[in-house]
Design a protein around this motif. Sequence first.
Motif, short mmCIF file in Angstrom:
data_model
loop_
_atom_site.label_atom_id
_atom_site.label_comp_id
_atom_site.label_asym_id
_atom_site.label_seq_id
_atom_site.Cartn_x
_atom_site.Cartn_y
_atom_site.Cartn_z
N GLY A 150 -2.43 -62.00 -63.73
CA GLY A 150 -2.63 -62.99 -62.60
C GLY A 150 -3.76 -62.60 -61.61
O GLY A 150 -4.80 -62.11 -62.12
N ASP A 151 -3.33 -63.05 -60.17
CA ASP A 151 -4.34 -62.70 -59.44
C ASP A 151 -4.56 -60.97 -59.23
O ASP A 151 -5.67 -60.61 -58.97
N GLU A 152 -3.69 -60.13 -59.56
CA GLU A 152 -3.92 -58.78 -59.41
C GLU A 152 -5.09 -58.31 -60.64
O GLU A 152 -5.74 -57.62 -60.26
N HIS A 153 -4.65 -59.05 -61.68
CA HIS A 153 -5.79 -58.66 -62.82
C HIS A 153 -6.98 -59.06 -62.31
O HIS A 153 -7.96 -58.30 -62.55
N ARG A 154 -7.28 -60.12 -61.66
CA ARG A 154 -8.52 -60.82 -61.49
C ARG A 154 -9.07 -59.90 -60.31
O ARG A 154 -10.24 -59.63 -60.31
N ARG A 155 -8.18 -59.44 -59.50
CA ARG A 155 -8.95 -58.66 -58.58
C ARG A 155 -9.40 -57.35 -58.82
O ARG A 155 -10.23 -56.70 -58.58
N VAL A 156 -8.57 -56.46 -59.79
CA VAL A 156 -8.93 -55.36 -60.13
C VAL A 156 -10.17 -55.52 -61.10
O VAL A 156 -11.06 -54.78 -61.10
N ARG A 157 -10.15 -56.43 -61.86
CA ARG A 157 -11.32 -56.76 -62.89
C ARG A 157 -12.63 -56.83 -61.87
O ARG A 157 -13.75 -56.44 -62.33
N MET B 33 -13.14 -49.27 -55.02
CA MET B 33 -11.41 -49.44 -54.92
C MET B 33 -11.00 -49.02 -53.83
O MET B 33 -9.82 -49.79 -53.18
N LEU B 34 -11.44 -47.89 -53.15
CA LEU B 34 -10.66 -47.27 -52.03
C LEU B 34 -11.33 -48.43 -50.75
O LEU B 34 -10.43 -48.52 -50.01
N ALA B 35 -12.39 -48.81 -50.58
CA ALA B 35 -12.72 -49.87 -49.65
C ALA B 35 -12.06 -51.04 -49.87
O ALA B 35 -11.60 -51.78 -48.76
N GLU B 36 -11.61 -51.47 -51.07
CA GLU B 36 -10.99 -52.60 -51.10
C GLU B 36 -9.54 -52.49 -51.07
O GLU B 36 -8.52 -53.59 -51.19
N GLY B 37 -8.96 -51.43 -50.80
CA GLY B 37 -7.53 -51.01 -50.50
C GLY B 37 -6.67 -50.97 -51.37
O GLY B 37 -5.44 -51.20 -51.26
N LEU B 38 -7.10 -50.42 -52.66
CA LEU B 38 -6.14 -50.50 -53.93
C LEU B 38 -5.14 -49.10 -53.57
O LEU B 38 -6.10 -48.20 -53.20
N ARG C 90 2.57 -43.59 -70.23
CA ARG C 90 2.85 -41.93 -69.80
C ARG C 90 1.67 -41.32 -69.57
O ARG C 90 1.51 -40.52 -68.65
N MET C 91 0.66 -41.16 -70.38
CA MET C 91 -0.68 -40.70 -70.32
C MET C 91 -1.52 -41.36 -69.22
O MET C 91 -2.12 -40.37 -68.49
N ILE C 92 -1.79 -42.58 -69.26
CA ILE C 92 -2.83 -43.04 -68.37
C ILE C 92 -2.01 -43.66 -67.04
O ILE C 92 -2.78 -43.56 -65.98
N GLY C 93 -0.82 -44.31 -67.21
CA GLY C 93 -0.55 -45.03 -65.92
C GLY C 93 0.10 -46.52 -66.28
O GLY C 93 -0.15 -46.88 -67.60
N ARG C 94 0.87 -47.10 -65.45
CA ARG C 94 1.44 -48.10 -65.78
C ARG C 94 0.86 -49.45 -64.98
O ARG C 94 1.08 -50.52 -64.98
N ARG C 95 -0.42 -49.20 -64.27
CA ARG C 95 -0.75 -50.20 -63.28
C ARG C 95 -2.44 -50.31 -63.43
O ARG C 95 -3.00 -50.30 -62.55
#
Length: 464
Positions: free
Chosen positions: A127-134, A268-273, A115-120
Amino acid sequence: MDAPAWTVLAAVVAILAAVIPVLVFASGTGDKTKRRPLPPGFFGLPLIGQTLSILRALRANTGEEWLRRWVAAYGPVSRMSFFGHPTAILAGAPANKFIFSSAAVTPKSTESMARMIGRRTIRDVAGDEHRRVRAMMVQFLRPDAVKRRVATMDDEVRRHLDAEWRGRDTVAVMPSMKTLTFDVMCVVLFGLRRDTADDAVRRKLSTEFQPLVRGISVVPLDLPFTAFRRCLAASRRGRRAVAGVIEERRAKLERGESSPADDVVNHMLAEGLPDEEIIDNVMFLMIAAHDTTAALLTFLIRYLDANGDAYAKVAGEQEEIARCKMPGEPLSWDGLGRMRYTWAAAMETLRLVPPVFSILRETAADVEFGGYHIPKGWQVMQPLTMTQWDPAIFPFIPFGGGARVCPGVDFAKVETPVAVHYIVTRYRWKLAAGCDGSFSRFPLPYPSQGLLIDIEPIHEQRNA
């Protein structure tokens, strides 16, 4: 702080509002044929379990004693109830290896933290989403990126000591280090520059950040006059400030006035997150890059005060490096590479006082470990000091392991020695009268009086 009675009532109500898997698992469901037994232990009172007992121990800095008694009674694989969820405690080096390597054991945030930080955040996705953000974050945290920021970190440290230490007889170390690491984070990771329009955003984030951090470990009861409600309001204000930064950065990118390589937000903006995920990850990075390093620096100063031999070696190493550069010249990458004993002292500090008491995870499928069955959906608690304080085990793993090893390890390897260099070569210190160096662990390690020290300037001009 809420009164103890209100705290207990809040805990009970919050847990009642959550799902109640403990009762389900306690009664038993499904096919049990050929299934290993559940870990030893007990779930305690319905809904409450061991939650209040652990929280009281953390406030009193007796969490390790609580764990030692529990493990002595039930072994390195055991079960309990924590915040209304069945929880397996896995202690020891084999447990660490299992947790770091098993795809069925995934990160888990408490409801308060989510609730304080966020869920994403990078911690929550897989998986792939973790690898992308990392990969987005590592662009600014890997060695070659950090190397380009050494002079910026150097400048922030010297600015801070000039403003907060020079001319003073006494300093509260923890608040000072929190301010320092916050400033470094804002400039290096988020591109919030000094003496620009970004100053207002920095002040806003700094104001809201401390109650946000406290909110991570309070009972998630969103009712008037509760600590959680106050901390959640701070989180919302902080998120609005970050959203404003995103809009400003998006406009600059569209006008060609900035580059995706400038900072994490731009990239992150340029990557479309999506904006909400950028906000979640910025909030997460603020904690990961701020409070943990502030705690490390604070307790390193505390332990150097208590260990004369270690202090002499760190001071000697830093004096030699200072002699190899011109007055006012920033530290070099090569100079940082020679700070081997300083980093060893920092690692020992992390072993003795890890920034977090335990790591919470969750089983994504039924798993077996140590001869016991741990059902899908259980929490898994990994107590750090049960391994790190064991003299039979060396080395320890301060930054985790596996695919989710801390991405900021190289950032910490630069920020920490740079700060130590200027503190050690500019000042001598000792604990102030009345400061005993004690500390609590709720929500993070925090020394009494913020670790109040008396300081005496030395060699002020050489490194000014």
